[in-house]
Design a protein around this motif. Structure first.
Motif, PDB file in Angstrom:
ATOM      1  N   GLU A 152       0.823  -1.207   0.000  1.00 18.70           N
ATOM      2  CA  GLU A 152       0.000   0.000   0.000  1.00 18.70           C
ATOM      3  C   GLU A 152       0.861   1.262   0.000  1.00 18.70           C
ATOM      4  O   GLU A 152       0.466   2.301  -0.539  1.00 18.70           O
ATOM      5  CB  GLU A 152      -0.914  -0.006   1.230  1.00 18.70           C
ATOM      6  N   ILE A 196      -4.072  -0.562  -3.445  1.00 23.06           N
ATOM      7  CA  ILE A 196      -3.845  -1.898  -4.002  1.00 23.06           C
ATOM      8  C   ILE A 196      -4.494  -2.985  -3.143  1.00 23.06           C
ATOM      9  O   ILE A 196      -4.895  -4.031  -3.646  1.00 23.06           O
ATOM     10  CB  ILE A 196      -2.335  -2.175  -4.181  1.00 23.06           C
ATOM     11  N   VAL A 215       1.807   1.415  -3.855  1.00 22.06           N
ATOM     12  CA  VAL A 215       0.654   1.663  -4.731  1.00 22.06           C
ATOM     13  C   VAL A 215      -0.576   1.854  -3.858  1.00 22.06           C
ATOM     14  O   VAL A 215      -1.106   0.881  -3.297  1.00 22.06           O
ATOM     15  CB  VAL A 215       0.428   0.498  -5.719  1.00 22.06           C
ATOM     16  N   SER A 216      -1.031   3.064  -3.729  1.00 21.93           N
ATOM     17  CA  SER A 216      -2.195   3.363  -2.893  1.00 21.93           C
ATOM     18  C   SER A 216      -3.449   2.685  -3.444  1.00 21.93           C
ATOM     19  O   SER A 216      -3.713   2.721  -4.645  1.00 21.93           O
ATOM     20  CB  SER A 216      -2.414   4.875  -2.814  1.00 21.93           C
TER      21      SER A 216
END
Length: 200
Positions: free
Chosen positions: A161, A167, A164-165
């Motif tokens: 996270e 995910i 990649v926010s």
């Protein structure tokens, strides 16, 4: 759709052929995955567990591919391959529930997937006694792919996270899709087994 066919004869293959060794490695990855998620803390544990899980998923594809192109398919490999898959999926689901990555209503998706794996194992054992092999459908292969993607993303969890926010939400969505596909393919498998039980 998974359809039944007579069990093919299999040429004797050494227990230490490379495809079989890869399968052994996938089984060994199960305690390694649990250790990473249970003993290691924070991002280190998450990334280590993800590395182990990813390597195991790659061997799942590679051992079957090598066995086919090298003509090294064996009864031992056929027996251990689904066992390794189910151990890996079961361990990953249990650890993700344990650390609350999977919680609330998401637990139902995990229960559906785990129950189907147990059901299929029992049906395989029964059908083996009837000398019947059930072929894996294309949909079942997509189910497995979606399942492994979902588990891999969720194993990354908070660590992923940070890279990649959002995910984790993607992983949860994939888990539910896998659960729905699991219900369908599990029913298909059960229907085939019941049909053979009635005819036998």
């Amino acid at each position: 759709m998974e359809t039944a066919a007579p069990r093919p004869t299999t040429r004797r293959t050494p227990a230490l052929s490379l495809p079989n060794i890869l399968t052994y490695g996938r089984i060994a990855a199960v305690p390694a995955l649990v250790a990473c998620m249970f003993l290691l803390q924070g991002d280190v544990g998450r990334w280590s567990a993800l590395a182990v899980f990813t390597a195991a998923c790659i061997t799942d594809w590679l051992d079957g591919y090598l066995a086919r192109i090298w003509d090294q398919q064996s009864a031992l490999g056929r027996m251990l391959d689904p066992i390794a898959d189910k151990l890996l999926v079961g361990a990953a689901l249990l650890m993700l529930v344990h650390d609350n990555t999977i919680d609330g209503w998401q637990v139902w998706a995990a229960v559906i997937i785990l129950s189907r794996e147990i059901l299929v194992s029992g049906l395989r054992e029964y059908l083996a006694e009837l000398n019947v092999k059930v072929h894996v459908s294309q949909l079942a292969k997509w189910k497995t792919t979606m399942q492994m993607v979902a588990l891999g993303v969720l194993i990354g969890g908070p660590a992923a996270e940070k890279v990649v926010s959002g995910i984790t939400a993607l992983g949860t969505g994939c888990l539910w899709i896998a659960a729905v596909l699991t219900l369908y393919t599990g029913y298909d498998y059960l229907k085939s087994a019941v049909g053979h039980a009635i005819d036998s």
